[in-house]
Write a protein that holds these residues in place. Structure first.
Motif, PDB file in Angstrom:
ATOM      1  N   SER A 267     -39.448  12.296  13.642  1.00  0.00           N
ATOM      2  CA  SER A 267     -40.733  11.644  13.914  1.00  0.00           C
ATOM      3  C   SER A 267     -40.882  10.592  12.819  1.00  0.00           C
ATOM      4  O   SER A 267     -39.981  10.409  11.982  1.00  0.00           O
ATOM      5  CB  SER A 267     -41.887  12.640  13.851  1.00  0.00           C
ATOM      6  OG  SER A 267     -42.055  13.105  12.520  1.00  0.00           O
TER       7      SER A 267
ATOM      8  N   ARG B 164     -37.933  11.600  18.392  1.00  0.00           N
ATOM      9  CA  ARG B 164     -38.374  12.905  18.884  1.00  0.00           C
ATOM     10  C   ARG B 164     -39.560  12.774  19.824  1.00  0.00           C
ATOM     11  O   ARG B 164     -40.491  12.012  19.553  1.00  0.00           O
ATOM     12  CB  ARG B 164     -38.750  13.804  17.706  1.00  0.00           C
ATOM     13  CG  ARG B 164     -38.962  15.259  18.101  1.00  0.00           C
ATOM     14  CD  ARG B 164     -39.359  16.091  16.888  1.00  0.00           C
ATOM     15  NE  ARG B 164     -40.787  15.945  16.583  1.00  0.00           N
ATOM     16  CZ  ARG B 164     -41.311  16.124  15.386  1.00  0.00           C
ATOM     17  NH1 ARG B 164     -40.529  16.390  14.354  1.00  0.00           N
ATOM     18  NH2 ARG B 164     -42.604  16.009  15.183  1.00  0.00           N
ATOM     19  N   ARG B 165     -39.523  13.506  20.903  1.00  0.00           N
ATOM     20  CA  ARG B 165     -40.670  13.527  21.809  1.00  0.00           C
ATOM     21  C   ARG B 165     -41.880  14.058  21.061  1.00  0.00           C
ATOM     22  O   ARG B 165     -41.812  15.077  20.372  1.00  0.00           O
ATOM     23  CB  ARG B 165     -40.370  14.410  23.025  1.00  0.00           C
ATOM     24  CG  ARG B 165     -41.533  14.443  24.014  1.00  0.00           C
ATOM     25  CD  ARG B 165     -41.202  15.288  25.223  1.00  0.00           C
ATOM     26  NE  ARG B 165     -42.359  15.389  26.110  1.00  0.00           N
ATOM     27  CZ  ARG B 165     -42.401  16.119  27.224  1.00  0.00           C
ATOM     28  NH1 ARG B 165     -41.332  16.817  27.595  1.00  0.00           N
ATOM     29  NH2 ARG B 165     -43.494  16.164  27.962  1.00  0.00           N
ATOM     30  N   GLY B 166     -42.998  13.358  21.172  1.00  0.00           N
ATOM     31  CA  GLY B 166     -44.196  13.735  20.451  1.00  0.00           C
ATOM     32  C   GLY B 166     -44.189  13.259  19.012  1.00  0.00           C
ATOM     33  O   GLY B 166     -45.108  13.559  18.252  1.00  0.00           O
ATOM     34  N   GLY B 167     -43.171  12.506  18.638  1.00  0.00           N
ATOM     35  CA  GLY B 167     -43.048  12.025  17.260  1.00  0.00           C
ATOM     36  C   GLY B 167     -43.141  10.516  17.152  1.00  0.00           C
ATOM     37  O   GLY B 167     -42.476   9.919  16.322  1.00  0.00           O
ATOM     38  N   GLN B 168     -43.938   9.895  18.014  1.00  0.00           N
ATOM     39  CA  GLN B 168     -44.149   8.452  18.054  1.00  0.00           C
ATOM     40  C   GLN B 168     -42.944   7.683  18.601  1.00  0.00           C
ATOM     41  O   GLN B 168     -42.824   6.476  18.393  1.00  0.00           O
ATOM     42  CB  GLN B 168     -44.524   7.873  16.675  1.00  0.00           C
ATOM     43  CG  GLN B 168     -45.768   8.467  16.032  1.00  0.00           C
ATOM     44  CD  GLN B 168     -45.462   9.655  15.152  1.00  0.00           C
ATOM     45  OE1 GLN B 168     -44.396   9.756  14.563  1.00  0.00           O
ATOM     46  NE2 GLN B 168     -46.401  10.561  15.041  1.00  0.00           N
TER      47      GLN B 168
ATOM     48  N   GLU C 121     -46.690   9.723  28.481  1.00  0.00           N
ATOM     49  CA  GLU C 121     -46.034  11.025  28.608  1.00  0.00           C
ATOM     50  C   GLU C 121     -44.800  10.912  29.501  1.00  0.00           C
ATOM     51  O   GLU C 121     -43.752  11.506  29.228  1.00  0.00           O
ATOM     52  CB  GLU C 121     -47.002  12.061  29.178  1.00  0.00           C
ATOM     53  CG  GLU C 121     -46.393  13.457  29.278  1.00  0.00           C
ATOM     54  CD  GLU C 121     -47.363  14.485  29.839  1.00  0.00           C
ATOM     55  OE1 GLU C 121     -47.154  15.683  29.579  1.00  0.00           O
ATOM     56  OE2 GLU C 121     -48.312  14.089  30.538  1.00  0.00           O
TER      57      GLU C 121
ATOM     58  N   PHE D  11     -52.438   8.153  27.987  1.00  0.00           N
ATOM     59  CA  PHE D  11     -51.645   9.347  27.697  1.00  0.00           C
ATOM     60  C   PHE D  11     -50.735   9.712  28.869  1.00  0.00           C
ATOM     61  O   PHE D  11     -49.589  10.122  28.678  1.00  0.00           O
ATOM     62  CB  PHE D  11     -52.557  10.529  27.377  1.00  0.00           C
ATOM     63  CG  PHE D  11     -52.767  10.754  25.910  1.00  0.00           C
ATOM     64  CD1 PHE D  11     -51.754  10.519  24.998  1.00  0.00           C
ATOM     65  CD2 PHE D  11     -53.987  11.212  25.445  1.00  0.00           C
ATOM     66  CE1 PHE D  11     -51.939  10.735  23.641  1.00  0.00           C
ATOM     67  CE2 PHE D  11     -54.195  11.439  24.085  1.00  0.00           C
ATOM     68  CZ  PHE D  11     -53.164  11.198  23.177  1.00  0.00           C
TER      69      PHE D  11
ATOM     70  N   GLU E 273     -41.950   9.390  27.534  1.00  0.00           N
ATOM     71  CA  GLU E 273     -41.316  10.312  26.595  1.00  0.00           C
ATOM     72  C   GLU E 273     -40.380  11.294  27.308  1.00  0.00           C
ATOM     73  O   GLU E 273     -39.306  11.618  26.793  1.00  0.00           O
ATOM     74  CB  GLU E 273     -42.380  11.074  25.818  1.00  0.00           C
ATOM     75  CG  GLU E 273     -43.158  10.185  24.850  1.00  0.00           C
ATOM     76  CD  GLU E 273     -43.720  10.977  23.686  1.00  0.00           C
ATOM     77  OE1 GLU E 273     -44.300  12.049  23.939  1.00  0.00           O
ATOM     78  OE2 GLU E 273     -43.571  10.530  22.547  1.00  0.00           O
TER      79      GLU E 273
ATOM     80  N   TRP F 103     -53.549  15.707  16.228  1.00  0.00           N
ATOM     81  CA  TRP F 103     -53.442  14.513  17.069  1.00  0.00           C
ATOM     82  C   TRP F 103     -53.588  14.845  18.553  1.00  0.00           C
ATOM     83  O   TRP F 103     -54.300  14.152  19.286  1.00  0.00           O
ATOM     84  CB  TRP F 103     -52.094  13.826  16.803  1.00  0.00           C
ATOM     85  CG  TRP F 103     -51.688  12.816  17.827  1.00  0.00           C
ATOM     86  CD1 TRP F 103     -50.727  12.948  18.778  1.00  0.00           C
ATOM     87  CD2 TRP F 103     -52.250  11.507  18.016  1.00  0.00           C
ATOM     88  NE1 TRP F 103     -50.639  11.805  19.546  1.00  0.00           N
ATOM     89  CE2 TRP F 103     -51.556  10.916  19.097  1.00  0.00           C
ATOM     90  CE3 TRP F 103     -53.249  10.787  17.373  1.00  0.00           C
ATOM     91  CZ2 TRP F 103     -51.844   9.627  19.550  1.00  0.00           C
ATOM     92  CZ3 TRP F 103     -53.539   9.502  17.828  1.00  0.00           C
ATOM     93  CH2 TRP F 103     -52.843   8.932  18.897  1.00  0.00           C
ATOM     94  N   SER F 104     -52.941  15.910  18.999  1.00  0.00           N
ATOM     95  CA  SER F 104     -52.958  16.266  20.425  1.00  0.00           C
ATOM     96  C   SER F 104     -54.337  16.680  20.915  1.00  0.00           C
ATOM     97  O   SER F 104     -54.612  16.658  22.118  1.00  0.00           O
ATOM     98  CB  SER F 104     -51.958  17.392  20.702  1.00  0.00           C
ATOM     99  OG  SER F 104     -52.290  18.553  19.964  1.00  0.00           O
TER     100      SER F 104
END
Length: 486
Positions: free
Chosen positions: A268, A204-208, A433, A429, A436, A71-72
């Motif tokens: 996530s 979670r950060r980065g977990g939607q 960011e 993004f 988050e 994804w990243s």
């Protein structure tokens, strides 16, 4: 000599006949064509693309190569390809929020695809909003994304639980109409000693995580009296994410994090689905995958006990223009189209554009997309009217009552009058960011909800100026379905 000539002629005719017969089975004939599609790493979405590829190959004799990226990495890989004007990808699958960044490099959907039964079958929220940019169609929805509510019907229908809940809270135990009720229910079923917790969301950060926070806040910020003002003021492009509606949403999101399993801050969306299917929680919010996975006896401990409903709402919504709370006669459902559903499009530089758009037709046809929607793990949720109207389609996954609730929740959410669209903006993004980073601090108790959102608003305004306020305002208004500002 004559015999040899006759045999050669006969052989040539036979070969020509065989080729002709083979090509006749290819309709249209794309034998010799190989399409390359950019996708996130599977199984989510990549497996749906491969399902469509198998069907397209059977029909056209062409081939499809699905190239997967984490994804990243997906966004930068696609951007590099598009801006470099190379033909690495014949098709790209992407988040709706990226369309403003991609649109100048994409070909417009052929006009003949923009009419007919299959076209009308796509829900208006996708067909008229997320697939459109400045009045033109550049992409096709291949997935529908709106957050809905999932709960355990065995707990909610238990007479003892119902009596105990009403005695404590003064109203009947049922799918919540408001977020206060949602939190009451989570608190009631918080029973760690019995292996049961109130709710599960992504924290979670980065977990939607930010999409789940947005779902809470939408109920208090997406005001029909001032359309398009949920994220930014549509007149000035000033950030609205630190107004009282957003603060209330964050306060409740933080409270929800304390009513989940002990490791909830590391959740996530994948962990959310596992907790629901494992029978660990009484309720949850998230995408339609949750209901499909929870109903599948091969993946779930609560199969046959899965209920669905539209997200909670509010009867008070902050008005960014008047700087006051608007009171409504009843609770206004405000489901949030988190992410908005994967889109697929064809780059202008592609060498096989006709074949690529033909693949899109097969991939998103009611038949192929319907199979993807009922298959847990594809990441495809309903986005066609036929997806939610066909109860028989879902009979392998759900009991009749489960299917009725699940499909009703999906249809009611997509078609809700006050449905909230996700933000679509150049630099998406960068904006998310910041959210988050500050959400992590607020969830950990390192800062207050107001201070966290003040920091987000300050950085959002800086980013808007950096990207160009006038350009961002024009893009935001287009994304929100508002006319250009004079």
């Amino acid at each position: 000599m004559l015999r040899r000539t006759f045999l050669m002629l006969t052989t040539s005719l036979a070969m020509a006949c065989t080729v002709s017969q083979a090509n006749a089975a290819c309709s249209p004939d794309y034998s010799g064509v190989t399409l390359t599609v950019a996708s996130q790493t599977g199984p989510y979405i990549a497996s749906a693309l491969k399902l469509g590829a198998d069907e397209w190959t059977k029909k056209t004799c062409g081939k499809v190569n699905v190239v997967e990226f984490p994804w990243s990495e997906l966004y930068p890989k696609i951007v590099t390809s598009l801006t470099g004007s190379d033909a690495t990808f014949d098709l790209v699958s992407f988040a709706p929020a990226w369309l403003p960044d991609f649109v100048s490099f994409l070909s417009e959907m052929p006009k003949e695809m923009q009419s007919g039964k299959d076209w009308d079958d796509v829900e208006p929220a996708y067909r008229e909003r997320l697939m459109v940019w400045e009045g033109k169609i550049y992409s096709q929805s291949m997935d529908g994304d709106v957050h809905t509510y999932t709960y355990r019907t065995d707990l909610f229908s238990d007479p003892k639980e119902k009596d105990a809940f009403k005695a404590k809270y003064g109203y009947d135990l049922a799918p919540p109409k408001t977020w206060k009720q949602y939190l009451d229910i989570a608190e009631f079923f918080q029973r760690p000693d019995k292996g049961l917790w109130g709710t599960a969301e992504a924290f979670r950060r980065g977990g939607q995580q930010f999409w789940f926070f947005f779902s809470h806040a939408a109920a208090y910020t997406n005001n029909p009296n001032y359309p398009g003002a949920m994220f930014f003021d549509p007149e000035t492009m000033d950030a609205q994410i630190n107004n009282p509606g957003w603060v209330k949403g964050l306060e409740e999101y933080i409270r929800a994090s304390k009513l989940g399993p002990p490791n909830a801050l590391n959740f996530s969306f994948g962990e959310v689905n596992a907790a629901v299917a494992g029978g660990q929680v009484a309720e949850s919010i998230g995408w339609g995958d949750t209901g499909v996975i929870a109903a599948d006896p091969k993946q779930s401990k609560i199969s046959g006990k899965v209920g669905s409903a539209i997200l909670p709402g509010s009867d008070e919504i902050w008005n960014a223009k008047t700087k006051k709370w608007d009171k409504f006669a009843s609770v206004l459902p405000t489901p949030f189209m988190a992410f908005g559903g994967w889109q697929i499009a064809v780059p202008k530089v592609g060498k096989n554009q006709q074949a690529a758009w033909d693949f899109v037709k097969t991939l998103t046809s009611p038949e192929v997309s319907g199979q993807a929607a009922i298959t847990g793990g594809t990441g495809v949720n309903p986005y066609r009217k036929s997806h939610t109207a066909n109860l028989q389609l879902w009979s392998k996954n759900f009991s009749p009552e489960e299917a009725k609730e699940y499909l009703g929740a999906q249809a009611d959410s997509i078609n809700a009058k006050n449905v909230a669209l996700d933000m679509r903006l150049p630099g998406y993004f960068s904006y998310t960011e910041v959210v988050e980073i500050e959400l992590g601090k607020a969830l950990a108790g390192q800062t207050t909800p107001q201070a966290a959102l003040d920091a987000v608003a300050k950085e959002w305004n800086r980013l808007t100026d950096e990207f160009g306020r006038a350009k961002q305002l024009a893009a935001y208004r287009a994304a929100m379905g508002l006319p250009p500002k004079n």
